[in-house]
Design a protein around this motif. Structure first.
Motif, PDB file in Angstrom:
ATOM      1  N   ALA A 139      -8.970  -3.653  16.356  1.00  0.00           N
ATOM      2  CA  ALA A 139      -8.287  -4.000  15.302  1.00  0.00           C
ATOM      3  C   ALA A 139      -9.009  -3.309  14.159  1.00  0.00           C
ATOM      4  CB  ALA A 139      -8.069  -5.620  14.909  1.00  0.00           C
ATOM      5  N   TYR A 164      -4.076  -6.895  17.974  1.00  0.00           N
ATOM      6  CA  TYR A 164      -5.251  -7.789  17.875  1.00  0.00           C
ATOM      7  C   TYR A 164      -4.674  -9.444  18.602  1.00  0.00           C
ATOM      8  CZ  TYR A 164      -8.561 -11.237  15.855  1.00  0.00           C
ATOM      9  OH  TYR A 164      -9.461 -12.227  15.719  1.00  0.00           O
ATOM     10  N   ASN A 206     -11.496  -7.464  18.213  1.00  0.00           N
ATOM     11  CA  ASN A 206     -11.639  -7.277  16.727  1.00  0.00           C
ATOM     12  C   ASN A 206     -12.134  -5.846  16.473  1.00  0.00           C
ATOM     13  OD1 ASN A 206     -12.339  -8.076  14.188  1.00  0.00           O
ATOM     14  ND2 ASN A 206     -14.691  -7.947  14.393  1.00  0.00           N
TER      15      ASN A 206
END
Length: 618
Positions: free
Chosen positions: A511, A541, A508
């Protein structure tokens, strides 16, 4: 009497308007910077601010034949502005006289000044320098008798060579000293007509402090001879460089994308029956070669102790606002450093103020323009100080040292010694701001130490720290902190050893960084970069979350692996649609800003839902 008064005012107004017109008349020449022998070119004499039936009187032009002219074109507009009792008028009449010439020989020639009569008064234009370049060896003759400006590839060699079109980084010097200003020009050379420039990426000037020249959006295309061949040239970037270290410094390559017109290999006849080769437009990228510069250090021998880092040609003018003042009155010393060089990088000269003065930080203002030799202008340094005690004080001479590039030596300029006569302040002691003697720092062995006031604390001489609770805590607390840190460190090492787990945890975060970059491309309107960064964010991701290399990812195994994580069909379809939309839009000819905004929001929403889904499963 009233009628005469009005007639008199009217005459004055007409005289003032006529004088305004006369003052605004200009006559100038417009000429190209360079042409090629045998090529047609045009020069223009422009009369602005008046009308006349006369034609310019132009002497013979050395090195050129006049084959046509002058052709005359007129543009005229006028306006009258009334403000109260004042009337002003402007006349914007412009007459352009155009001559068509053919250059006969190579060299540098002066376009002469022409004269023209307006209302009985003769006006003379300026002159202009025109460089005539020799023709290319393979230049072909055109139907009108003039040779082509450049030698362009024909259908037989339609594949462009490196010498047909290229980009250069041109430094004004390749060997120079540290802090010496040079100019780097980013220039494109083309033997083919340039239709349009689409993109440019300029190199980073690492090791330099830079100042960019203000370049016009639409640069004029000139003709230049390079390595025995004539080219169309245009300057994209012009930067003033100040090297911050010595040694070999390399400027990396830059890139330009342009649409050029190249021969197609097909021919057609014009309405005159002439057989000509057709051309097509192509978009291509061109990179400049890196340039290595040799920067030598400033000589250490005879370098002044107070050298300010100034390199160039400077003058030094100090001034003081007053030398007879009262205590607590503000005084200003202003230092004007004028000249050409690294004005913005100069250290402020130091001033040794007496201890009885309260000095403030210097205020610096630089008013300078960019030139070929550096920044030209004035650096103004203002020191404000306040004498707090009466008496006579001396400010020693202020020294300004710089390295003179012309003489290749250090030079030092001294200000005069300033003597200040400070009288007693009649308001001293009436407020806190003027009571400086109680606040200034007292120096050891030079003044009386202030007595300590207030309540005092005493300790029992029979009490010892050894064996007390505080004594043992000094050992226990560091031991506990060490054990805790060791446990946390071992857990972190164990977690870092699991590469797949670390990739999943950081998916995360990675990304998010890519989406921030995509947001910047979205705001600047860079469509291709935006879609590329969106796709990298989504593929990366999913690769990190599913612990599958990007090369092995496809839409089928994405659906299979997401279902193993318990991700719903709706979220899975959302990820697939983002990938499809991004790849389609990346190669489509156009895309709206709303579509880019929607795709960005969809991507952020999908990744957020994925994170929430995985947290619930865990």
């Amino acid at each position: 009497m009233i009628v005469k008064k009005y007639w008199f005012l009217l005459i004055l107004i007409l005289i003032s308007i006529t004088s305004v017109f006369a003052d605004n008349i200009t006559f100038r020449i417009n000429a190209p910077q360079a042409v090629v022998v045998g090529a047609r070119t045009q020069i223009q004499y422009v009369l602005n601010g008046a009308e006349t039936q006369d034609e310019p009187q132009m002497p013979d032009i050395k090195g050129f034949d006049v084959i046509f002219g002058p052709s005359k074109s007129v543009q005229s507009s006028s306006s009258v502005v009334i403000q109260g009792s004042q009337v002003s008028s402007t006349n914007n009449t412009t007459i352009v006289y155009t001559y068509t010439l053919i250059a006969k020989e190579a060299g540098t020639f002066t376009m002469p000044a022409a004269t023209i009569k307006v209302n009985g008064k003769t006006y003379k234009s300026n002159t202009a320098q025109v460089k005539v370049l020799p023709p290319d060896k393979n230049a072909q003759q055109d139907p009108g008798g003039g040779s082509q400006q450049l030698t362009a590839p024909t259908s037989a060699d339609a594949n462009l060579s490196a010498s047909d079109i290229f980009v250069r980084i041109i430094p004004s010097k390749v060997r120079f000293k540290e802090q010496e200003a040079i100019v780097a020009t980013f220039r494109m050379y083309s033997a083919l007509p340039i239709v349009q420039f689409t993109d440019a990426k300029f190199p980073e000037f690492e090791g330099f402090i830079t100042e960019d020249f203000d370049m016009r959006l639409n640069q004029q295309i000139d003709v230049e001879r390079y390595n025995g061949r004539n080219y169309y040239t245009v300057n994209f970037k012009k930067t003033l460089l100040f090297p911050q270290r010595s040694g070999k410094i390399t400027i990396p390559s830059g890139m330009i994308e342009a649409i050029i017109r190249v021969p197609s290999g097909r021919k057609a006849r014009t309405f005159t029956g002439q057989l000509v080769e057709l051309a097509v437009e192509q978009q291509q990228s061109f990179r400049s070669s890196p340039v290595t510069l040799d920067v030598s250090a400033l000589p250490a021998e005879s370098k002044p102790v107070n050298f300010s880092g100034a390199v160039g040609d400077f003058s030094f003018t100090p001034t003081i606002s007053a030398q007879k003042v009262k205590a607590n009155d503000a005084v200003t010393i202003k230092l004007d450093i004028k000249g050409t060089g690294n004005l913005k990088l100069i250290k402020n000269p130091e001033i040794k103020f007496p201890d009885e003065f309260e000095a403030y930080d210097a205020q610096v203002n630089v008013d300078a323009q960019l030139s070929q030799d550096g920044l030209t202008g004035t650096r103004t340094v203002e020191y404000m100080f306040i004498p707090r005690l009466p008496g006579k004080y001396t400010i020693p001479p202020i020294e300004f040292s710089y390295f003179d590039l012309k003489s290749n030596k250090y030079k030092t300029i001294l200000s005069p010694e300033y003597t200040l006569d400070v009288a007693v302040d009649p308001n001293a002691g009436k407020n806190i701001s003027t009571s400086y003697s109680n606040q200034r720092e007292v120096k050891v062995d030079q003044d009386i130490r202030y007595l300590k006031t207030g309540s005092l604390s005493f300790k029992n001489p029979n009490e010892f720290i050894a064996g007390s609770m505080s004594y043992w805590l000094w050992y226990i607390i560091p031991l506990l902190l060490f054990i805790t840190s060791l446990i946390i460190y071992r857990k972190q090492i164990k977690a870092n050893a699991d590469i797949a787990l670390m990739r999943t945890k950081k998916a995360n975060k990675v990304a998010t960084k890519r989406l921030k970059l995509a947001k910047q491309y979205l705001q600047s309107g860079k469509k291709d970069n935006f879609y590329e960064e969106i796709l990298r964010a989504v593929w990366g991701y999913l690769s990190d979350k599913l612990t599958i290399p990007v090369a092995d990812l496809n839409r089928e195994n994405i659906e299979t692996e997401l279902s193993k994580y318990g991700v719903g069909d709706e979220l899975t379809r959302q990820f697939i649609e983002i990938l499809d939309t991004g790849e389609f839009a990346r190669y489509s000819p156009s895309g709206s800003g709303d579509a880019m905004d929607n795709l960005y929001n969809e991507t952020v929403d999908a990744i957020g839902k994925m994170e929430n889904t995985i947290k619930k499963i865990k």
